[in-house]
Structures are given as structure tokens and as C-alpha cells.
Design a protein around this motif. Structure first.
Motif, PDB file in Angstrom:
ATOM      1  N   VAL A  79       0.717  -1.163  -0.072  1.00 17.11           N
ATOM      2  CA  VAL A  79       0.019   0.041  -0.167  1.00 17.11           C
ATOM      3  C   VAL A  79       0.962   1.215  -0.085  1.00 17.11           C
ATOM      4  CG1 VAL A  79      -1.668   1.392   1.346  1.00 17.11           C
ATOM      5  CG2 VAL A  79      -1.727  -1.311   1.177  1.00 17.11           C
ATOM      6  N   THR A  80       0.703   2.195  -0.968  1.00 15.96           N
ATOM      7  CA  THR A  80       1.506   3.345  -1.030  1.00 15.96           C
ATOM      8  C   THR A  80       1.273   4.367   0.019  1.00 15.96           C
ATOM      9  OG1 THR A  80      -0.183   4.594  -2.343  1.00 15.96           O
ATOM     10  CG2 THR A  80       1.467   2.990  -3.575  1.00 15.96           C
ATOM     11  N   VAL A  81       1.861   5.596   0.174  1.00  9.57           N
ATOM     12  CA  VAL A  81       1.489   6.582   1.152  1.00  9.57           C
ATOM     13  C   VAL A  81       0.249   6.992   0.880  1.00  9.57           C
ATOM     14  CG1 VAL A  81       3.931   6.952   1.932  1.00  9.57           C
ATOM     15  CG2 VAL A  81       3.047   8.126  -0.016  1.00  9.57           C
ATOM     16  N   ASP A  82      -0.046   7.024  -0.457  1.00 11.93           N
ATOM     17  CA  ASP A  82      -1.408   7.705  -0.880  1.00 11.93           C
ATOM     18  C   ASP A  82      -2.536   6.597  -0.708  1.00 11.93           C
ATOM     19  OD1 ASP A  82      -0.094   9.631  -1.439  1.00 11.93           O
ATOM     20  OD2 ASP A  82       0.201   9.138  -3.656  1.00 11.93           O
ATOM     21  N   GLN A 139      11.156  -4.225  -0.154  1.00  9.44           N
ATOM     22  CA  GLN A 139      10.185  -3.076   0.158  1.00  9.44           C
ATOM     23  C   GLN A 139      10.775  -1.685  -0.583  1.00  9.44           C
ATOM     24  OE1 GLN A 139      10.383  -3.939   4.586  1.00  9.44           O
ATOM     25  NE2 GLN A 139       8.089  -4.074   4.292  1.00  9.44           N
ATOM     26  N   GLU A 140      12.141  -1.445  -0.063  1.00  5.79           N
ATOM     27  CA  GLU A 140      12.882  -0.258  -0.548  1.00  5.79           C
ATOM     28  C   GLU A 140      12.780  -0.033  -2.030  1.00  5.79           C
ATOM     29  OE1 GLU A 140      14.564   3.233  -0.171  1.00  5.79           O
ATOM     30  OE2 GLU A 140      13.962   2.112   1.459  1.00  5.79           O
ATOM     31  N   ARG A 141      13.044  -1.090  -2.759  1.00  8.17           N
ATOM     32  CA  ARG A 141      12.850  -0.929  -4.264  1.00  8.17           C
ATOM     33  C   ARG A 141      11.574  -0.748  -4.899  1.00  8.17           C
ATOM     34  NH1 ARG A 141      16.658  -4.512  -7.503  1.00  8.17           N
ATOM     35  NH2 ARG A 141      18.855  -3.472  -6.662  1.00  8.17           N
ATOM     36  N   ALA A 142      10.612  -1.285  -4.093  1.00 11.05           N
ATOM     37  CA  ALA A 142       9.161  -1.021  -4.508  1.00 11.05           C
ATOM     38  C   ALA A 142       8.690   0.359  -4.204  1.00 11.05           C
ATOM     39  CB  ALA A 142       8.280  -2.283  -4.056  1.00 11.05           C
ATOM     40  N   LYS A 143       9.083   1.133  -3.386  1.00 12.29           N
ATOM     41  CA  LYS A 143       8.765   2.568  -3.342  1.00 12.29           C
ATOM     42  C   LYS A 143       8.931   3.334  -4.532  1.00 12.29           C
ATOM     43  CE  LYS A 143       9.581   2.462   1.569  1.00 12.29           C
ATOM     44  NZ  LYS A 143      10.361   3.221   2.719  1.00 12.29           N
TER      45      LYS A 143
END
Length: 143
Positions: A79-82, A139-143
Motif C-alpha cells: 500500500v502506497t503512502v496515498d 520494500q525499498e525497491r518497490a517505493k
């Protein structure tokens, strides 16, 4: 060693099971991950393991052999920050230090052919030990 190089340069055949399993993962979300292996004698890339929809990234990492190479794809949902649900597909080239030189050469030279068949991969990781493909890296790459 010369035979491994010859096999690698002539190309590998990707089985229909590989492509159909990938499409099921990508579109129907039937699998969380797929592990592929090369059958050296038949010169085919085949499905080694299918991870069910309820399995995790840790299950994928645990299923990779400590002494042999593999390819894997992982469907990472987040889930994104939005507050939007997203999914990214990772291609993992697993080549542990303990694997045979012949296997390392074969997998390294055959990787591009499999990647061409599996359309829709977002990111690629190459790992020689579990720390190089930790969940935090995904997780870091997917951001």
C-alpha cells in the motif's frame, strides 16, 4: 565446463508451464511466487516450486537451495503512502557461493532468455546470499 558454455550459448527452452504459471501469478494472483530451475540434460527451464497466494516472501527465501542456482519471481503487494494498493513483480537471480561453477555460468547466460518470456517484471535482484535479497530490500525497491 566447455559443455556448460555450449549449452548456455545455444539457448534454453522455457516450458509452457513456466509461462502459464507466470500469467496465473500476474493476472489471477493464484501464486505469490514461482521458483524456476534449469534441467541441464534437456536444456529446459522448468517450474521448481509454486508458492500459494497465502505464502510470504520468507517462504520463497526458505525454498531456495543453499548449494544450487535458481530463478524466482515474486509478486509483492503493498500500500502506497496515498493508500493505493499496488503490486510489483520482482525477478530474482539466485546464485549462492556454494553452487557449482557450471551452474553459475549456465544460469547467468540463460537469464536474459527467461526474462524476455516473462513480460511484466518491474525489478530485478541478483543474490549470492540471503542478505542480498532481504525483505527490506524488496520494500525499498518497490517505493
Amino acid at each position: 565446463m566447455a559443455m556448460a558454455f555450449k549449452m548456455a550459448t545455444t539457448g534454453m527452452h522455457v516450458t509452457d508451464e513456466c509461462t502459464s504459471s507466470f500469467m496465473e501469478m500476474k493476472w489471477k494472483k493464484v501464486h505469490r511466487y514461482i521458483v524456476f530451475k534449469i534441467e541441464e540434460k534437456s536444456r529446459k527451464v522448468t517450474v521448481d516450486k509454486l508458492g500459494g497466494a497465502g505464502e510470504s516472501y520468507h517462504d520463497l527465501a526458505a525454498s531456495l537451495p543453499v548449494d544450487d542456482c535458481r530463478y524466482a519471481v515474486f509478486d509483492f503487494d503493498f500500500v502506497t503512502v496515498d493508500n493505493c494498493r499496488k503490486s510489483k513483480i520482482f525477478f530474482i537471480y539466485w546464485s549462492p557461493e556454494a553452487s557449482r561453477i557450471r551452474a553459475k555460468i549456465l544460469y547467468a547466460t540463460s537469464k536474459a532468455g527467461l526474462r524476455r518470456v516473462l513480460e511484466g517484471i518491474h525489478y530485478e535482484l541478483q543474490a549470492t546470499d540471503p542478505t542480498e535479497m532481504g525483505f527490506d530490500i524488496i520494500q525499498e525497491r518497490a517505493k
